[in-house]
Scaffold this motif. Sequence first.
Motif, PDB file in Angstrom:
ATOM      1  N   LEU A  68       0.798  -1.225   0.000  1.00  0.00           N
ATOM      2  CA  LEU A  68       0.000   0.000   0.000  1.00  0.00           C
ATOM      3  C   LEU A  68       0.828   1.272   0.000  1.00  0.00           C
ATOM      4  O   LEU A  68       0.357   2.326  -0.414  1.00  0.00           O
ATOM      5  N   THR A  99       1.440   6.743   0.089  1.00  0.00           N
ATOM      6  CA  THR A  99       0.670   5.607  -0.424  1.00  0.00           C
ATOM      7  C   THR A  99       0.629   5.620  -1.946  1.00  0.00           C
ATOM      8  O   THR A  99       0.961   6.617  -2.589  1.00  0.00           O
ATOM      9  N   SER A 140      -2.317   4.796  -3.300  1.00  0.00           N
ATOM     10  CA  SER A 140      -3.756   4.908  -3.562  1.00  0.00           C
ATOM     11  C   SER A 140      -4.131   6.338  -3.943  1.00  0.00           C
ATOM     12  O   SER A 140      -3.394   7.284  -3.681  1.00  0.00           O
ATOM     13  N   ASP A 141      -5.297   6.471  -4.539  1.00  0.00           N
ATOM     14  CA  ASP A 141      -5.801   7.796  -4.889  1.00  0.00           C
ATOM     15  C   ASP A 141      -6.138   8.606  -3.643  1.00  0.00           C
ATOM     16  O   ASP A 141      -6.145   9.826  -3.672  1.00  0.00           O
TER      17      ASP A 141
END
Length: 172
Positions: A105, A124, A126-127
């Motif tokens: 992640l 991260t 992630s968006d």
Amino acid sequence: MFGIDTLGLCEDSAMNDALANAPRRAGGRLTPQESALLERICAGTWRGAEEARAQLAHARWGGKDHDGDACFLIDIPAEADAPRIPQQGGGPIATLAVSDRDVHLGSLELWVEGGQLHSLDYSTFSDAGGEMLPDVRQLGDFTSHIDEQANPLYGRPNGPLVKVAPRDLDRR
């Protein structure tokens, strides 16, 4: 380190949410989750870890470095009797991988400035971009303990840094 079972308290997400979302002032208490993450990243054997653990006993929430994520500054009061963390070559002093089962992640990074703990950053893939800190159970092994002198390849994924003159780029 803090005389509390921080891992157990991290499971109480309502308590962490209430503390993290309440109006906070620099110099206030760390949330149980913040404390647990700092304890885990300072548990390593990297150069300066012992001094970091000594400072951690005095650590307070230092505010936000920037809005939009869960990263935070660490305040070590001036009156704290704690040793300085040895100078290092730049970059985070300790990094832990963050994963959910087999999915990587991101990374949790501990930064030092002027020999004192400075901030805990969560980078991260992630968006959502680190809007929430990871759970301590998502932390893996240390992915780096930064000491440029001992690890000259740090930050250079393709091996040693090679200086290229601008005229060499034209030939490619």
